[in-house]
Design a protein around this motif. Sequence first.
Motif, PDB file in Angstrom:
ATOM      1  N   SER A 350       0.732  -1.077  -0.031  1.00 42.77           N
ATOM      2  CA  SER A 350      -0.087  -0.013  -0.082  1.00 42.77           C
ATOM      3  C   SER A 350       0.944   1.250   0.140  1.00 42.77           C
ATOM      4  O   SER A 350       1.829   1.060   0.457  1.00 42.77           O
ATOM      5  N   PRO A 351       0.418   2.441  -0.509  1.00 34.55           N
ATOM      6  CA  PRO A 351       0.983   3.509  -0.621  1.00 34.55           C
ATOM      7  C   PRO A 351       1.539   4.056   0.854  1.00 34.55           C
ATOM      8  O   PRO A 351       2.578   4.575   1.024  1.00 34.55           O
ATOM      9  N   ARG A 352       0.689   3.960   1.763  1.00 31.60           N
ATOM     10  CA  ARG A 352       1.193   4.336   3.138  1.00 31.60           C
ATOM     11  C   ARG A 352       2.352   3.660   3.720  1.00 31.60           C
ATOM     12  O   ARG A 352       3.095   4.109   4.467  1.00 31.60           O
ATOM     13  N   ARG A 353       2.609   2.206   3.381  1.00 35.49           N
ATOM     14  CA  ARG A 353       3.779   1.657   3.610  1.00 35.49           C
ATOM     15  C   ARG A 353       4.896   1.799   2.581  1.00 35.49           C
ATOM     16  O   ARG A 353       6.134   1.942   3.035  1.00 35.49           O
ATOM     17  N   ARG A 354       4.600   1.849   1.244  1.00 34.33           N
ATOM     18  CA  ARG A 354       5.616   1.975   0.207  1.00 34.33           C
ATOM     19  C   ARG A 354       6.371   3.065   0.224  1.00 34.33           C
ATOM     20  O   ARG A 354       7.473   3.186   0.233  1.00 34.33           O
ATOM     21  N   VAL A 355       5.578   4.219   0.389  1.00 30.96           N
ATOM     22  CA  VAL A 355       6.362   5.697   0.275  1.00 30.96           C
ATOM     23  C   VAL A 355       7.401   6.002   1.351  1.00 30.96           C
ATOM     24  O   VAL A 355       8.612   6.104   0.909  1.00 30.96           O
ATOM     25  N   PRO A 356       7.284   5.536   2.725  1.00 28.06           N
ATOM     26  CA  PRO A 356       8.274   6.016   3.557  1.00 28.06           C
ATOM     27  C   PRO A 356       9.685   4.978   3.225  1.00 28.06           C
ATOM     28  O   PRO A 356      10.544   5.305   3.231  1.00 28.06           O
ATOM     29  N   ARG A 357       9.167   3.706   2.784  1.00 31.42           N
ATOM     30  CA  ARG A 357      10.246   2.921   2.467  1.00 31.42           C
ATOM     31  C   ARG A 357      10.942   3.204   1.316  1.00 31.42           C
ATOM     32  O   ARG A 357      12.292   3.060   1.150  1.00 31.42           O
ATOM     33  N   ILE A 358      10.292   3.283   0.250  1.00 33.23           N
ATOM     34  CA  ILE A 358      10.792   3.860  -1.104  1.00 33.23           C
ATOM     35  C   ILE A 358      11.723   5.177  -0.891  1.00 33.23           C
ATOM     36  O   ILE A 358      12.941   5.208  -1.360  1.00 33.23           O
ATOM     37  N   VAL A 359      11.410   6.191   0.135  1.00 36.28           N
ATOM     38  CA  VAL A 359      12.046   7.448   0.275  1.00 36.28           C
ATOM     39  C   VAL A 359      13.630   7.081   1.004  1.00 36.28           C
ATOM     40  O   VAL A 359      14.494   7.512   0.277  1.00 36.28           O
ATOM     41  N   ALA A 360      13.505   6.259   1.839  1.00 30.85           N
ATOM     42  CA  ALA A 360      14.759   5.915   2.498  1.00 30.85           C
ATOM     43  C   ALA A 360      15.537   5.114   1.514  1.00 30.85           C
ATOM     44  O   ALA A 360      16.740   5.511   1.426  1.00 30.85           O
ATOM     45  N   ALA A 361      15.092   3.993   0.853  1.00 29.38           N
ATOM     46  CA  ALA A 361      15.678   3.062   0.074  1.00 29.38           C
ATOM     47  C   ALA A 361      16.454   3.838  -0.994  1.00 29.38           C
ATOM     48  O   ALA A 361      17.575   3.431  -1.336  1.00 29.38           O
ATOM     49  N   SER A 362      15.642   4.756  -1.609  1.00 31.26           N
ATOM     50  CA  SER A 362      16.015   5.448  -2.808  1.00 31.26           C
ATOM     51  C   SER A 362      17.302   6.367  -2.531  1.00 31.26           C
ATOM     52  O   SER A 362      18.219   6.453  -3.429  1.00 31.26           O
ATOM     53  N   ARG A 363      17.293   7.053  -1.413  1.00 26.81           N
ATOM     54  CA  ARG A 363      18.268   8.038  -1.261  1.00 26.81           C
ATOM     55  C   ARG A 363      19.644   7.422  -0.830  1.00 26.81           C
ATOM     56  O   ARG A 363      20.646   7.807  -1.297  1.00 26.81           O
ATOM     57  N   GLU A 364      19.586   6.008  -0.337  1.00 28.41           N
ATOM     58  CA  GLU A 364      20.897   5.445  -0.310  1.00 28.41           C
ATOM     59  C   GLU A 364      21.242   4.714  -1.641  1.00 28.41           C
ATOM     60  O   GLU A 364      22.276   4.914  -1.770  1.00 28.41           O
ATOM     61  N   TYR A 365      20.082   4.098  -2.323  1.00 23.11           N
ATOM     62  CA  TYR A 365      20.507   3.464  -3.519  1.00 23.11           C
ATOM     63  C   TYR A 365      21.102   4.301  -4.580  1.00 23.11           C
ATOM     64  O   TYR A 365      22.090   3.907  -5.299  1.00 23.11           O
ATOM     65  N   PHE A 366      20.607   5.720  -4.652  1.00 21.06           N
ATOM     66  CA  PHE A 366      21.192   6.589  -5.438  1.00 21.06           C
ATOM     67  C   PHE A 366      22.322   7.590  -4.867  1.00 21.06           C
ATOM     68  O   PHE A 366      23.120   8.161  -5.543  1.00 21.06           O
ATOM     69  N   GLY A 367      22.687   7.459  -3.565  1.00 22.17           N
ATOM     70  CA  GLY A 367      23.882   7.872  -2.877  1.00 22.17           C
ATOM     71  C   GLY A 367      25.190   7.185  -3.077  1.00 22.17           C
ATOM     72  O   GLY A 367      26.063   7.776  -2.473  1.00 22.17           O
ATOM     73  N   VAL A 368      25.131   6.010  -3.541  1.00 22.04           N
ATOM     74  CA  VAL A 368      26.259   4.997  -3.366  1.00 22.04           C
ATOM     75  C   VAL A 368      27.066   5.450  -4.570  1.00 22.04           C
ATOM     76  O   VAL A 368      26.857   5.870  -5.847  1.00 22.04           O
TER      77      VAL A 368
END
Length: 368
Positions: A350-368
């Motif tokens: 669900s979006p309410r679960r997805r968005v917080p996790r995606i935000v955190a994961a994406s910042r790290e994924y593109f920060g490497v």
Amino acid sequence: MTDLKKLTDQISARAKEIRTDGYSMSIGEVLSLYRDGDIEIHPEFQRIFRWNDDQKSRLIESILLGIPVPPIFVSQRRDGVWDVIDGVQRISTILEFTGEYRDEEQIVHPPLILRKGEYLTELEGYTYSTPQGAADAKQFDDALRRDFKRSKLEFSIITKESDQNAKYDLFQRLNSGSVLSPQEARNCLLVMINRELFHTTTELSSNTNFLNCIPLTERQEEQSYGNELVLRFFCQEEFTGGVTELQKEYGEYLTDWMKTTAERGEKLNQRLFNETFELLDNTLGEDVFRRFDGNKHLGPFSISAFEFVTTGVARNLATWKERGTDQLKERIQSIWTASAFRSNSGTGVSPRRRVPRIVAASREYFGV
């Protein structure tokens, strides 16, 4: 304290937050208020509330026949001006019919020429008064114009002593069952709270690089989906809530974030938005948010990919501008096999679960 006592106390407390008044007003009085700037109908709403000439003619027919028209809801601002929060199209139609309606640029619209009514079939081709340069047009005589201006409209007024959020909450409740999309409702709220911010989001949604990356359908354009994606971009960029599931549905969360931002008068980082989408457009264009199967991009626009890619790239924009589009292309295409993305997206999340996790994961994924 009994449960019933708690309920009655809560009703009493909340009811005090919204003070209302109501009375009838003639159309002539409404026209005077409009000319004096004492009632605000927000011409920007006309992009959202779309009535055709048949619908407008039916309203005029109802007024002429004395058929009750739903009440107009207005909110009294601190300066005494009335904000129309439900009934914009009704008031706009009356103003257009009488030749008074002005658009966002304060240009007067041509008067409405009526269509045939359901009961008044002879309405076809009539105007309130003769439009300039149309001397042969059929028009109401003085008696009909007086009768029309003396017709009454019912107004329900949220007084200025009410809680400031009352008119926004009431707008959402009154329009929850209408044809408005969630973003069209947000646009209306934004116009009422911070007109400048509304125009900023609309301008950004027309950014060429953004549109190249987001091939919107005609229906999505009509429902202001581009504006929603602009708000999502900034909402996600500012998100600081960790990976915990949101306490409300994402649509409500986005609306609350927008209201808070608008009320504070905060400016959006337009440069960040423009440079992010310039880079993404130069990298993959319309394929940037489409699934990559290892050989080619296919399928429709993915909202999860939009959230993941834009959040990660925007947070690490300087890095990716330096690395260049070839490396960024590889990184974007690789998300479709990366657990950081796959485990936090898909139809089962669900979006309410997805968005917080995606935000955190994406910042790290593109920060490497």
